[in-house]
Design an enzyme around this catalytic site. Sequence first.
Site, mmCIF file in Angstrom:
data_model
loop_
_atom_site.group_PDB
_atom_site.id
_atom_site.type_symbol
_atom_site.label_atom_id
_atom_site.label_comp_id
_atom_site.label_asym_id
_atom_site.label_seq_id
_atom_site.Cartn_x
_atom_site.Cartn_y
_atom_site.Cartn_z
ATOM 1 C CB CYS A 92 1.754 -4.899 5.136
ATOM 2 S SG CYS A 92 0.710 -6.031 6.095
ATOM 3 C CG HIS A 113 -0.238 -0.081 2.530
ATOM 4 N ND1 HIS A 113 0.233 1.027 3.203
ATOM 5 C CD2 HIS A 113 0.097 -1.142 3.313
ATOM 6 C CE1 HIS A 113 0.805 0.660 4.332
ATOM 7 N NE2 HIS A 113 0.743 -0.659 4.430
#
Length: 299
Positions: A184, A168
């Site tokens: 992440c 992302h």
Amino acid sequence: MSLSVARIVAILALPLLAACAGNPTPSEPPVVQGYEGVQDGEFFIEPVPAQYLTGDNRRAEVAYAGDEAPGTIVVDIFTRKLYLVGEGGTATRYPIAVGREGLSFKGTGVIGRKAEWPRWQPTANMVRTRPDLYAAYAGGLPGGLMNPLGARALYLYRGGRDTMFRIHGTSDAASIGAATSAGCIRLFNQDIIDLYNRVPIGTRVKVRTEAESLAIEGPQMIDAFGRVVPATPENMAKKERDLAEIARKAEKDREAARIAEEKRLAACARRGIEPGDCPRPMPVDATVIVGTSDTSRSG
């Protein structure tokens, strides 16, 4: 025209000449190609400051030594790089930041979902352990510039199930290339938009093991700024120089703070204010970047 009249005319003309010259304008910060400001729907993404785009910490077309098929995304959490494999032994390399959740997955999966300006929601564990940071977002946070998932998100699935592993964006440009406490795999917003537009749902994703990373990328080290670089004699020497410069700057900052404190207390003393009552400068507001463990199923 007499000399005195000429002098008067010259003096009167000075403001006009100054107006014609115009006021000096501050120089604009340099903008790196590919990382310019972007109007994306209703949101404007700021340019990435050039100071965060040095060395390998920017998108680039590179030679690729892996054996993955073209179109595969390869994530190397140990070198903090992501590759989109191309044709003929090439790849597009993106710098990444790796959070705690990014360390929990190894092996392969596929992109099972994509989202623009995705919604984010902290896990129950995040809310329970850090209510000061996450309780306000327990119900979820809509997509936007303050959302920790950034402008785009790619959701990794395995066996038809969401693995909770995300690739992302982020508005925290300073974090790219570094390790982070939560999240992440983060990319600059400009980079995640580029990647998002190039990969369809079903794209294969491989997350390298440490052994695979070492075999392909070679030994790595952390530089003076917390970023991963190849462990070469040149980089080791540069780290020593950078650490020395950082120490010198820290000492200079401490001395400046000491002088400012002496001036503050002296000013209060002149006004008859006791040291304990002497007002301090207002602190600069800090921006908190919340974690990026997304559990939302909505786009």
